[in-house]
Write a protein that holds these residues in place. Structure first.
Motif, short mmCIF file in Angstrom:
data_model
loop_
_atom_site.label_atom_id
_atom_site.label_comp_id
_atom_site.label_asym_id
_atom_site.label_seq_id
_atom_site.Cartn_x
_atom_site.Cartn_y
_atom_site.Cartn_z
N UNK A 111 0.23 -0.91 -0.23
CA UNK A 111 0.17 -0.30 -0.18
C UNK A 111 0.98 1.00 0.14
N UNK A 112 0.42 2.58 -0.51
CA UNK A 112 1.43 3.27 -1.06
C UNK A 112 0.65 4.15 0.35
N UNK A 113 0.78 4.40 1.09
CA UNK A 113 0.14 5.03 2.32
C UNK A 113 0.68 6.55 1.98
N UNK A 172 -13.22 -5.31 8.54
CA UNK A 172 -12.47 -4.54 7.75
C UNK A 172 -10.76 -5.40 8.14
N UNK A 173 -10.27 -4.35 7.19
CA UNK A 173 -9.26 -5.25 7.24
C UNK A 173 -7.85 -3.58 6.40
N UNK A 174 -7.56 -3.77 8.31
CA UNK A 174 -6.32 -2.44 7.91
C UNK A 174 -5.26 -2.67 7.66
N UNK A 175 -4.14 -1.87 8.35
CA UNK A 175 -2.73 -1.16 7.98
C UNK A 175 -2.59 0.04 8.97
N UNK A 176 -1.68 -0.73 9.90
CA UNK A 176 -1.76 1.55 10.78
C UNK A 176 0.03 0.81 10.02
N UNK A 177 0.56 1.99 9.83
CA UNK A 177 1.69 2.78 9.38
C UNK A 177 1.70 4.04 10.29
N UNK A 178 3.47 3.66 9.74
CA UNK A 178 3.68 6.47 10.20
C UNK A 178 3.85 6.08 8.75
N UNK A 179 4.23 7.92 9.31
CA UNK A 179 4.53 8.41 8.10
C UNK A 179 5.20 8.89 6.96
N UNK A 235 -18.64 -12.00 1.19
CA UNK A 235 -18.06 -12.05 -0.08
C UNK A 235 -18.00 -10.70 -0.81
N UNK A 236 -19.17 -9.41 -0.97
CA UNK A 236 -18.37 -8.21 -1.19
C UNK A 236 -18.26 -6.67 0.07
N UNK A 237 -19.09 -7.72 1.33
CA UNK A 237 -18.95 -6.85 2.53
C UNK A 237 -17.29 -7.33 2.77
N UNK A 238 -16.13 -6.93 2.31
CA UNK A 238 -14.82 -7.06 2.57
C UNK A 238 -14.67 -5.69 2.13
N UNK A 239 -13.85 -4.56 3.64
CA UNK A 239 -13.35 -3.48 3.10
C UNK A 239 -11.59 -3.10 4.04
N UNK A 240 -10.60 -2.31 2.94
CA UNK A 240 -9.41 -2.29 3.02
C UNK A 240 -9.62 -1.21 3.12
N UNK A 241 -9.06 -0.90 4.80
CA UNK A 241 -8.93 0.26 5.15
C UNK A 241 -7.17 1.08 6.18
N UNK A 242 -6.92 1.16 5.69
CA UNK A 242 -5.42 1.33 6.32
C UNK A 242 -5.25 3.48 6.27
N UNK A 243 -4.68 2.92 8.46
CA UNK A 243 -4.84 4.20 8.66
C UNK A 243 -3.04 5.09 9.24
#
Length: 224
Positions: free
Chosen positions: A36-38, A77-84, A205-213
């Motif tokens: 992911x390009x943050x 909800x699948x996510x990734x926590x990244x710093x700046x 199914x189609x109710x999966x969301x990617x939310x990076x922070x």
């Protein structure tokens, strides 16, 4: 040379077959949560107070110890926590809460028809070594005149506290939500989750969301 050619004729189909097989396990129809390009996330404070208590579970579809599931369409909800600097933040606590399928936040109207006694209302988890986190829940309905949304608070000793809101893609109500409209166009884009298909979780199914922070600070790291 002839011997080598024979070996290649045997190995090449095997290698190609493995490549196809492994490729079929990738995330189809959306971004790969591992790559992911943050972009820096905006801090958005929720107008709804968080729960007094967050269960130590990432599954909001049922309360701890109960086999009964909440009403509503299953959602992940699948996510990734990244710093700046786009470096994963490991071991951070992620707290999440949202409205139920009736547009009700648990603890506000628990005694009326908008209550769901089986819905946890909120949950928590800890990021892994890649900064990944995961929540199982149900699709929320809008609360009053707000757009459908999910709230997050991040706690980490190296980065402090951070709060933000996840909005849903292709939702016209976003453009009527005062907090969403207060963001710049770039911040709006970052605040909207991305839908994708994960073949390893067919239940959602189609109710999966990617939310990076992506946090606006640099995390501290242990030297080796």
């Amino acid at each position: 040379m002839e011997c080598m050619m024979k070996v290649l004729r045997v190995l090449c189909p095997v290698i190609i077959g493995l490549t196809v097989l492994l490729g079929s396990q990738s995330y189809a129809g959306g971004p790969d949560p591992n790559i992911y390009a943050c972009k820096e996330s905006p801090q958005i404070f929720s107008p709804i107070d968080p729960p007094d208590f967050f269960p130590k579970s990432n599954n909001l579809r049922r309360k701890n110890g109960s086999p009964t599931l909440a009403e509503g369409t299953p959602m992940r909800i699948v996510g990734r926590l990244l710093d700046k600097h786009c470096t994963p933040v490991e071991g951070a606590s992620i707290y999440m809460w949202q409205a139920n399928v009736f547009g009700n936040y648990q603890g506000y109207y628990d005694n009326n028809e908008k209550a769901d006694i089986n819905f946890a209302g909120g949950g928590s988890t800890v990021t892994d070594n890649m900064g990944r986190f995961d929540f199982l829940t149900v699709m929320p309905e809008p609360y009053k005149n707000r757009a459908r949304q999910v709230h997050f608070i991040i706690h980490d000793k190296n980065v402090g506290k951070f709060e933000t809101i996840m909005y849903f893609p292709n939702n016209p109500a976003n453009m009527d939500d005062p907090q969403f409209l207060s963001l710049t166009p770039e911040k709006r884009r970052v605040s909207v989750a991305q839908a994708y298909t994960d073949p390893t979780f067919p239940t959602f199914e189609d109710h999966t969301f990617f939310f990076p922070i992506t946090l606006p600070v640099k995390a501290k790291y242990r030297g080796f």
